[in-house]
Scaffold this motif. Sequence first.
Motif, mmCIF file in Angstrom:
data_model
loop_
_atom_site.group_PDB
_atom_site.id
_atom_site.type_symbol
_atom_site.label_atom_id
_atom_site.label_comp_id
_atom_site.label_asym_id
_atom_site.label_seq_id
_atom_site.Cartn_x
_atom_site.Cartn_y
_atom_site.Cartn_z
ATOM 1 N N GLY A 93 0.791 -1.217 0.000
ATOM 2 C CA GLY A 93 0.000 0.000 0.000
ATOM 3 C C GLY A 93 0.818 1.259 0.000
ATOM 4 N N GLU A 94 2.105 1.157 0.339
ATOM 5 C CA GLU A 94 2.942 2.341 0.337
ATOM 6 C C GLU A 94 3.131 2.879 -1.079
ATOM 7 O OE1 GLU A 94 6.319 3.239 3.326
ATOM 8 O OE2 GLU A 94 6.478 1.117 2.823
ATOM 9 N N SER A 95 3.378 4.178 -1.157
ATOM 10 C CA SER A 95 3.600 4.826 -2.441
ATOM 11 C C SER A 95 5.072 4.736 -2.831
ATOM 12 C CB SER A 95 3.176 6.294 -2.360
ATOM 13 O OG SER A 95 3.446 6.964 -3.567
ATOM 14 N N MET A 96 5.330 4.307 -4.063
ATOM 15 C CA MET A 96 6.683 4.218 -4.592
ATOM 16 C C MET A 96 6.766 5.045 -5.875
ATOM 17 S SD MET A 96 8.687 2.221 -2.764
ATOM 18 C CE MET A 96 8.194 1.729 -1.094
ATOM 19 N N LEU A 97 7.871 5.728 -6.065
ATOM 20 C CA LEU A 97 8.040 6.603 -7.225
ATOM 21 C C LEU A 97 8.918 5.955 -8.288
ATOM 22 C CD1 LEU A 97 8.586 9.953 -5.340
ATOM 23 C CD2 LEU A 97 6.828 9.595 -7.068
ATOM 24 N N TYR A 98 8.525 6.179 -9.540
ATOM 25 C CA TYR A 98 9.344 5.741 -10.675
ATOM 26 C C TYR A 98 9.063 6.682 -11.837
ATOM 27 C CZ TYR A 98 11.095 2.997 -14.592
ATOM 28 O OH TYR A 98 11.761 2.587 -15.723
ATOM 29 N N LEU A 99 10.103 7.343 -12.327
ATOM 30 C CA LEU A 99 9.986 8.322 -13.418
ATOM 31 C C LEU A 99 8.920 9.375 -13.139
ATOM 32 C CD1 LEU A 99 10.451 6.085 -16.590
ATOM 33 C CD2 LEU A 99 12.144 7.505 -15.422
ATOM 34 N N GLY A 100 8.844 9.793 -11.882
ATOM 35 C CA GLY A 100 7.947 10.862 -11.491
ATOM 36 C C GLY A 100 6.520 10.445 -11.228
#
Length: 258
Positions: A93-100
Amino acid sequence: MSTGLDASEPQVLRIRYGDEVISVEVRQQPGRSQERLSIHVEPDGRVLVDAPLGVEVGRLLDSVKRRARWISQQLEGFRIQRAHASPHEYVSGESMLYLGRRYRLKVQIDPAAKPVARMHGAFIEVTLPERDPAMVAAALMSWYRQRAREVFSQRLPVVAEPLRWVRELPSIRLQFMKLQWGSCSPSGRITLNPWLVRAPREAIDYVLLHEMCHLRHHNHSRAFYASLSRHMPDWKQIKTRLDSRAEEFLRIEADRVG
């Protein structure tokens, strides 16, 4: 008695602004015009001044004091950003960033599986044999490193193509760093932070261009910034957006990894 700074080692000066004491690191650059000083406030709270060799201490202090209010405002803004960058817990459920873009972390347990991460739709899925946050962090680091290598390799020739001084693509190595996006060695080897792959492509292109401009100008001189502006006129806005989210893109302080 000389009133200029010693160029043989880094210099740190301190000024007072209200109740705040501001430390300023002076970087003396041989190619910089004697008339020009440049002040930078970094997301990690460092205040840097690019100055010509032998700059007079009094002149330097006067210049910094004139910008003290602006420096203090920038430092406060970055302090607020750091306060809102909470550590990862590495749970579903955590938010992960990839290419913005934001993706959701999905942790799956399979006793027979080796730890591995992959992208699946709107999720970054991590499969591992047992529930272990450190194992999730390690799998994600491996995934980000591989993605970074692929993305940087794709963008490097595109960014380098119009640069007349780049006769062959420079070698790139990856190194996880807490404070830097990249660097360029005197020998021309570029080091990039894999966490940069969390940022939008325009930010990646900016960092690549920044480091490749150092292949021609080994300092932050007026000529360096002229090259940067010629090939990316809006680099200042891109850098501002990148720096404003630095704590988020570099967020790894809770990692059970080094």
